[in-house]
Write a protein that holds these residues in place. Structure first.
Motif, PDB file in Angstrom:
ATOM      1  N   ALA A 222       8.895  54.020  42.758  1.00 23.29           N
ATOM      2  CA  ALA A 222       7.992  52.782  43.270  1.00 23.29           C
ATOM      3  C   ALA A 222       6.850  52.087  42.294  1.00 23.29           C
ATOM      4  O   ALA A 222       6.278  51.099  42.584  1.00 23.29           O
ATOM      5  CB  ALA A 222       7.353  53.103  44.340  1.00 23.29           C
ATOM      6  N   SER A 223       6.752  52.815  41.065  1.00 24.82           N
ATOM      7  CA  SER A 223       5.665  52.247  40.279  1.00 24.82           C
ATOM      8  C   SER A 223       5.997  50.914  39.688  1.00 24.82           C
ATOM      9  O   SER A 223       7.063  50.499  39.439  1.00 24.82           O
ATOM     10  CB  SER A 223       5.691  53.067  39.051  1.00 24.82           C
ATOM     11  OG  SER A 223       4.758  52.833  37.940  1.00 24.82           O
ATOM     12  N   PRO A 224       4.864  50.125  39.506  1.00 24.21           N
ATOM     13  CA  PRO A 224       3.422  50.232  39.980  1.00 24.21           C
ATOM     14  C   PRO A 224       3.264  50.037  41.333  1.00 24.21           C
ATOM     15  O   PRO A 224       3.571  49.062  41.966  1.00 24.21           O
ATOM     16  CB  PRO A 224       2.951  49.414  38.976  1.00 24.21           C
ATOM     17  CG  PRO A 224       3.609  48.128  38.805  1.00 24.21           C
ATOM     18  CD  PRO A 224       5.012  48.971  38.766  1.00 24.21           C
ATOM     19  N   LEU A 225       2.449  51.074  41.872  1.00 26.38           N
ATOM     20  CA  LEU A 225       2.087  51.072  43.324  1.00 26.38           C
ATOM     21  C   LEU A 225       1.140  49.684  43.655  1.00 26.38           C
ATOM     22  O   LEU A 225       1.831  49.143  44.722  1.00 26.38           O
ATOM     23  CB  LEU A 225       1.285  52.040  43.755  1.00 26.38           C
ATOM     24  CG  LEU A 225       1.775  53.464  43.386  1.00 26.38           C
ATOM     25  CD1 LEU A 225       0.860  54.553  43.696  1.00 26.38           C
ATOM     26  CD2 LEU A 225       3.166  53.453  43.956  1.00 26.38           C
ATOM     27  N   ASN A 226       0.384  49.143  42.766  1.00 26.20           N
ATOM     28  CA  ASN A 226      -0.242  47.894  43.356  1.00 26.20           C
ATOM     29  C   ASN A 226       0.571  46.741  43.192  1.00 26.20           C
ATOM     30  O   ASN A 226       0.144  45.744  44.043  1.00 26.20           O
ATOM     31  CB  ASN A 226      -1.409  47.720  42.486  1.00 26.20           C
ATOM     32  CG  ASN A 226      -1.098  47.481  40.678  1.00 26.20           C
ATOM     33  OD1 ASN A 226       0.080  47.907  40.506  1.00 26.20           O
ATOM     34  ND2 ASN A 226      -1.858  47.266  39.873  1.00 26.20           N
ATOM     35  N   LYS A 227       1.861  46.505  42.424  1.00 30.88           N
ATOM     36  CA  LYS A 227       2.573  45.650  42.574  1.00 30.88           C
ATOM     37  C   LYS A 227       3.183  45.385  44.066  1.00 30.88           C
ATOM     38  O   LYS A 227       3.313  44.185  44.470  1.00 30.88           O
ATOM     39  CB  LYS A 227       3.887  45.660  41.646  1.00 30.88           C
ATOM     40  CG  LYS A 227       4.896  44.745  41.619  1.00 30.88           C
ATOM     41  CD  LYS A 227       6.013  44.755  40.597  1.00 30.88           C
ATOM     42  CE  LYS A 227       6.840  43.802  40.702  1.00 30.88           C
ATOM     43  NZ  LYS A 227       7.934  44.091  39.698  1.00 30.88           N
ATOM     44  N   PHE A 228       3.293  46.717  44.626  1.00 32.92           N
ATOM     45  CA  PHE A 228       3.930  46.516  46.177  1.00 32.92           C
ATOM     46  C   PHE A 228       3.155  46.818  47.257  1.00 32.92           C
ATOM     47  O   PHE A 228       3.453  46.916  48.375  1.00 32.92           O
ATOM     48  CB  PHE A 228       4.942  47.230  46.307  1.00 32.92           C
ATOM     49  CG  PHE A 228       6.320  47.120  45.139  1.00 32.92           C
ATOM     50  CD1 PHE A 228       7.109  46.278  45.212  1.00 32.92           C
ATOM     51  CD2 PHE A 228       6.392  47.886  44.151  1.00 32.92           C
ATOM     52  CE1 PHE A 228       8.222  45.987  44.361  1.00 32.92           C
ATOM     53  CE2 PHE A 228       7.249  47.597  43.263  1.00 32.92           C
ATOM     54  CZ  PHE A 228       8.157  46.584  43.205  1.00 32.92           C
ATOM     55  N   ASN A 229       1.610  46.824  46.804  1.00 28.11           N
ATOM     56  CA  ASN A 229       0.554  46.903  47.755  1.00 28.11           C
ATOM     57  C   ASN A 229       0.946  48.444  48.571  1.00 28.11           C
ATOM     58  O   ASN A 229       0.695  48.351  49.755  1.00 28.11           O
ATOM     59  CB  ASN A 229       0.633  45.819  48.915  1.00 28.11           C
ATOM     60  CG  ASN A 229      -0.969  46.077  49.526  1.00 28.11           C
ATOM     61  OD1 ASN A 229      -1.835  46.593  48.877  1.00 28.11           O
ATOM     62  ND2 ASN A 229      -0.982  45.479  50.575  1.00 28.11           N
ATOM     63  N   ILE A 230       1.222  49.354  47.955  1.00 28.22           N
ATOM     64  CA  ILE A 230       1.512  50.712  48.437  1.00 28.22           C
ATOM     65  C   ILE A 230       0.377  51.551  48.247  1.00 28.22           C
ATOM     66  O   ILE A 230      -0.503  51.672  47.334  1.00 28.22           O
ATOM     67  CB  ILE A 230       2.611  51.329  47.622  1.00 28.22           C
ATOM     68  CG1 ILE A 230       3.928  50.758  47.755  1.00 28.22           C
ATOM     69  CG2 ILE A 230       2.917  52.729  47.914  1.00 28.22           C
ATOM     70  CD1 ILE A 230       4.844  51.144  46.678  1.00 28.22           C
ATOM     71  N   THR A 231       0.121  52.186  49.648  1.00 28.33           N
ATOM     72  CA  THR A 231      -1.100  53.089  49.599  1.00 28.33           C
ATOM     73  C   THR A 231      -0.467  54.555  50.075  1.00 28.33           C
ATOM     74  O   THR A 231       0.519  54.594  50.755  1.00 28.33           O
ATOM     75  CB  THR A 231      -2.223  52.877  50.827  1.00 28.33           C
ATOM     76  OG1 THR A 231      -1.371  52.447  51.829  1.00 28.33           O
ATOM     77  CG2 THR A 231      -2.841  51.373  50.287  1.00 28.33           C
TER      78      THR A 231
END
Length: 221
Positions: free
Chosen positions: A129-138
């Motif tokens: 899933a990297s990068p997480l911030n690209k997909f707003n993943i928490t």
């Protein structure tokens, strides 16, 4: 080889899960005619999604044909079991599946019998899933930080509540954070523990080591 020689090579124990699986199937079959929200959702044959873009989406994960087939099955039916000997890429497949779901706006619960297997599943998911911030993943990893892989401790309660790391705009308590996270990772024991933060409603549950889990643990998941 005798059993002692086998364990010397790293196999901790041997278990045949066929009876366990048969018992669970028998339970579901017997109760299929009774009105029950949990049983009905497991037996419902409705198609979740056709996901025609699956093959292209998993090209970057370098999944082989059988792994992609497993992912497509999981995306087109309500419950899917994946069997395979050690080293065949089950964790990689589940991580790619979890990543795909998360990136498409689904809430996913990752679970396993052992902390080691759980962390490997979480690591596989995060790598895909990297990068997480690209997909707003928490992400939230419940449980004692002492039992976690170093690379996932950043998602633990200890780090979340540490003022040095806590995001200023985040005013949620740990329990609220867990209930809202895109991806929650917790082992079977924690799922049934009142001391563990409730992950809340999720769209998908991805579980490892199912053949070694007890029926109550499976039902809890």
């Amino acid at each position: 080889f005798n059993l002692r020689q086998i364990t010397d090579f790293g196999i901790d124990y041997i278990m045949d899960g066929r009876r366990l699986t048969a018992d669970l199937l028998n339970f579901l079959t017997i109760n299929s005619t009774n009105p029950n929200e949990i049983v009905s959702s497991l037996l419902d044959k409705s198609v979740l999604s056709d996901h025609k873009e699956v093959v292209a989406a998993f090209a970057a994960d370098k999944l082989n044909e059988s792994q992609i087939k497993a992912v497509k099955k999981a995306l087109s039916q309500n419950i899917t079991f994946v069997w395979g000997p050690p080293g065949t890429g089950k964790t990689k497949t589940m991580g790619a599946l979890a990543s795909h779901l998360i990136k498409n706006g689904k809430r996913v619960l990752l679970t396993a019998l052992s902390n080691k297997a759980l962390d490997q599943l979480l690591i596989s998911t995060l790598e895909s899933a990297s990068p997480l911030n690209k997909f707003n993943i928490t992400v939230a990893r419940t449980g004692s930080v002492d039992n976690m892989h170093d690379s996932v401790k950043i998602f633990s309660r200890d780090i979340y509540q540490n003022r040095q790391y806590r995001i200023k705009r985040n005013a949620f308590t740990w329990n609220e954070h867990v209930s809202l996270c895109t991806c929650v990772a917790t082992n079977f024991a924690s799922l049934a523990s009142p001391k563990t933060a409730d992950p809340g409603p999720v769209d998908f549950v991805i579980a490892d080591e199912m053949s070694m889990a007890s029926i109550p643990a499976i039902i809890a998941a």
